[in-house]
Enzyme design. Structure first.
Site, PDB file in Angstrom:
ATOM      1  N   CYS A 162       0.806  -1.221   0.000  1.00  0.00           N
ATOM      2  CA  CYS A 162       0.000   0.000   0.000  1.00  0.00           C
ATOM      3  C   CYS A 162       0.838   1.270   0.000  1.00  0.00           C
ATOM      4  O   CYS A 162       0.281   2.373   0.007  1.00  0.00           O
ATOM      5  CB  CYS A 162      -0.951  -0.017   1.192  1.00  0.00           C
ATOM      6  SG  CYS A 162      -2.098  -1.418   1.142  1.00  0.00           S
ATOM      7  N   HIS A 302      -1.828   8.140   6.402  1.00  0.00           N
ATOM      8  CA  HIS A 302      -2.192   6.855   5.805  1.00  0.00           C
ATOM      9  C   HIS A 302      -3.598   6.486   6.244  1.00  0.00           C
ATOM     10  O   HIS A 302      -4.407   6.034   5.441  1.00  0.00           O
ATOM     11  CB  HIS A 302      -1.174   5.799   6.223  1.00  0.00           C
ATOM     12  CG  HIS A 302      -1.338   4.485   5.531  1.00  0.00           C
ATOM     13  ND1 HIS A 302      -1.348   4.366   4.165  1.00  0.00           N
ATOM     14  CD2 HIS A 302      -1.495   3.224   6.026  1.00  0.00           C
ATOM     15  CE1 HIS A 302      -1.513   3.087   3.839  1.00  0.00           C
ATOM     16  NE2 HIS A 302      -1.611   2.381   4.941  1.00  0.00           N
ATOM     17  N   GLU A 313       0.078   5.111  13.834  1.00  0.00           N
ATOM     18  CA  GLU A 313       0.470   6.285  13.061  1.00  0.00           C
ATOM     19  C   GLU A 313       0.274   7.560  13.867  1.00  0.00           C
ATOM     20  O   GLU A 313       1.132   8.462  13.857  1.00  0.00           O
ATOM     21  CB  GLU A 313      -0.344   6.355  11.773  1.00  0.00           C
ATOM     22  CG  GLU A 313       0.040   7.542  10.894  1.00  0.00           C
ATOM     23  CD  GLU A 313      -0.727   7.616   9.583  1.00  0.00           C
ATOM     24  OE1 GLU A 313      -0.270   8.352   8.694  1.00  0.00           O
ATOM     25  OE2 GLU A 313      -1.772   6.936   9.457  1.00  0.00           O
ATOM     26  N   LYS A 331      -9.243   8.353   3.045  1.00  0.00           N
ATOM     27  CA  LYS A 331      -9.817   7.006   2.923  1.00  0.00           C
ATOM     28  C   LYS A 331     -11.235   6.927   3.470  1.00  0.00           C
ATOM     29  O   LYS A 331     -11.967   5.991   3.139  1.00  0.00           O
ATOM     30  CB  LYS A 331      -8.904   5.984   3.612  1.00  0.00           C
ATOM     31  CG  LYS A 331      -7.577   5.767   2.888  1.00  0.00           C
ATOM     32  CD  LYS A 331      -6.753   4.672   3.542  1.00  0.00           C
ATOM     33  CE  LYS A 331      -5.460   4.392   2.790  1.00  0.00           C
ATOM     34  NZ  LYS A 331      -4.441   5.440   2.997  1.00  0.00           N
ATOM     35  N   HIS A 336      -9.758   2.403   0.652  1.00  0.00           N
ATOM     36  CA  HIS A 336      -8.330   2.109   0.578  1.00  0.00           C
ATOM     37  C   HIS A 336      -8.040   1.453  -0.770  1.00  0.00           C
ATOM     38  O   HIS A 336      -8.376   0.292  -0.996  1.00  0.00           O
ATOM     39  CB  HIS A 336      -7.946   1.177   1.722  1.00  0.00           C
ATOM     40  CG  HIS A 336      -6.465   1.020   1.914  1.00  0.00           C
ATOM     41  ND1 HIS A 336      -5.544   1.489   1.001  1.00  0.00           N
ATOM     42  CD2 HIS A 336      -5.746   0.448   2.915  1.00  0.00           C
ATOM     43  CE1 HIS A 336      -4.329   1.204   1.423  1.00  0.00           C
ATOM     44  NE2 HIS A 336      -4.419   0.590   2.585  1.00  0.00           N
ATOM     45  N   PHE A 395       1.897  -3.597   3.887  1.00  0.00           N
ATOM     46  CA  PHE A 395       2.264  -4.921   4.378  1.00  0.00           C
ATOM     47  C   PHE A 395       3.742  -5.186   4.098  1.00  0.00           C
ATOM     48  O   PHE A 395       4.308  -4.712   3.110  1.00  0.00           O
ATOM     49  CB  PHE A 395       1.418  -5.985   3.688  1.00  0.00           C
ATOM     50  CG  PHE A 395      -0.009  -6.063   4.180  1.00  0.00           C
ATOM     51  CD1 PHE A 395      -0.455  -5.327   5.252  1.00  0.00           C
ATOM     52  CD2 PHE A 395      -0.923  -6.900   3.544  1.00  0.00           C
ATOM     53  CE1 PHE A 395      -1.758  -5.408   5.704  1.00  0.00           C
ATOM     54  CE2 PHE A 395      -2.237  -7.001   3.976  1.00  0.00           C
ATOM     55  CZ  PHE A 395      -2.645  -6.246   5.056  1.00  0.00           C
TER      56      PHE A 395
END
Length: 406
Positions: A162, A302, A313, A331, A336, A395
């Site tokens: 991502c 993010h 975060e 998002k 996402h 990931f």
């Protein structure tokens, strides 16, 4: 030696908020969520998604597109055409050898893979498309952009989950700084809303289960968040050295001033709870831009709407930047979009800088008390933004941070 400033001269966006920058600006800045029930996912444990409305490959790409392009390529071709026009460039007149293409993509042609596998099992190998391989491999998105626009310079795809789109933009900066290109088409594309991919994320427990109210499912930083909503889309930026852009009279929307990356080396899917890797990426990006933490006015987070990611975060941002910068996550509106997310959010960050306006985080009704940040919610906020940060994490512990300046 002084490094050249890198300018954003063109933007193209295709997301669940709409086709084109104008449509995206309207929906994202209004904070209108786009998640809805998806007929393609009917019967699955999670059947909501954020998909591009009204996208017609024949109209937006070409009549024969469906025979040779997976959807992720179609989205990228559409966004790139807009970005090139926005930059005031004409591919028929540019020196293609000095034009690079760097695109982020995490999955590739998953819809093609699924569809052709069904053909193999149901009707036999003779019915499988001869274009199966070139339609599904991730690098073909960069290849097709080169073919369509005559870009014969450096050409590659970055795959950092991502963070892929942000990694691509950071790599594009290097091509311009090192004088290997004069123009780079960069960003990301992903079309991962498929039954198999959505099922995989659902089995991991990563997706929101708010099926009774899809529009409210993606809610970054909210105390009641329970997972993300899978989206799709493409964000393409045209980057040039600022001096070259000024010389041809181009409009500079913003500057990409810094890039930093790191690895958590912690877990396949979970972020390092200490935020050490993300901290290193942010520190590196600011150092690359020649800026300090006190210079940051805004963060495009993010902000996935997952319980663990948002807190990790937020703690990192609070520790590094305090609560002075405004923070948002798009998002909540567009879901996402996986490998395209970093590029879409980079484009939104460039618009934020240019417009001096921060879009709101959709569905943020009650800020998680563990998140001690100034998160913009409900309505857009007018704010001069001289320095903005765009975070992307993926990931495998992939971290990528971009710094934009006015």
């Amino acid at each position: 030696m002084t490094r050249p400033a890198i300018a954003v001269t063109g933007l193209g966006l295709v997301t669940a908020a709409g086709i084109g920058v104008t449509a995206n600006r309207e929906v994202i800045w209004s904070g209108t969520p786009t998640a809805r029930r998806d007929p393609k996912l009917a019967g699955l444990p999670v059947d909501i998604s954020c998909t591009v409305p009204g996208f017609d490959p024949a109209r937006h790409v070409g009549r024969r597109s469906e025979l040779s392009h997976d959807r992720f390529v179609q989205l990228a071709l559409t966004a790139a055409a807009e970005a090139i026009t926005d930059a005031g460039l004409d591919p028929s007149t540019w020196d293609g050898a000095r034009v690079g293409v760097v695109i982020g993509c995490g999955l590739g042609g998953v819809s093609t893979w699924e569809r052709q596998h069904h053909q193999l099992l149901g009707s036999g190998p003779e019915t499988v498309s001869a274009l199966l391989i070139p339609m599904l491999v991730p690098n073909m998105v960069a290849g097709h952009l080169a073919i369509r626009f005559g870009a014969t310079g450096p050409n590659f795809v970055t795959a950092t989950a991502c963070a892929s789109g942000a990694t691509a933009i950071g790599s594009a900066m290097s091509l311009l700084r090192d004088d290997l290109c004069d123009i780079v088409l960069t960003g990301g594309a992903e079309a991962g809303v498929s039954p198999l991919i959505v099922t995989g994320f659902a089995r991991m427990g990563a997706l929101s289960g708010r099926l009774d109210d899809p529009a409210a499912a993606s809610r970054p930083f909210d105390v009641d968040r329970d997972g993300f909503v899978v989206g799709e889309g493409s964000g393409i930026l045209v980057l040039e050295r600022e001096a070259d852009a000024r010389a041809r009279g181009a409009t500079v929307r913003a500057r990409v001033a810094g890039y930093g990356s790191s690895a958590d080396a912690h877990h396949m899917t979970a972020p390092d709870p200490t935020g050490a890797g993300a901290t290193r990426a942010l520190s590196a990006a600011l150092a690359d831009a020649g800026l300090g933490t006190a210079d940051v006015d805004h963060v495009n987070a993010h902000g996935t709407s997952t319980p663990l990611n948002d807190v990790t975060e937020a703690r990192m941002l609070r520790r590094m930047l305090g609560d002075r910068p405004s923070v948002t996550s798009v998002k909540g509106v567009v879901g996402h979009s996986l490998g395209a997310a970093g590029a879409i959010e980079a484009a939104v960050t460039a618009l934020t800088v240019q417009q001096a306006s921060v879009p709101p985080t959709a569905n943020l009704d009650s800020l998680d008390p563990e998140i001690e940040l100034d998160v913009v919610a409900k309505t857009a906020r007018a704010q001069p933004v001289g320095v903005a940060v765009s975070n992307s994490f993926g990931f495998g512990g992939q971290n990528a941070v971009l710094v934009f300046t006015a």
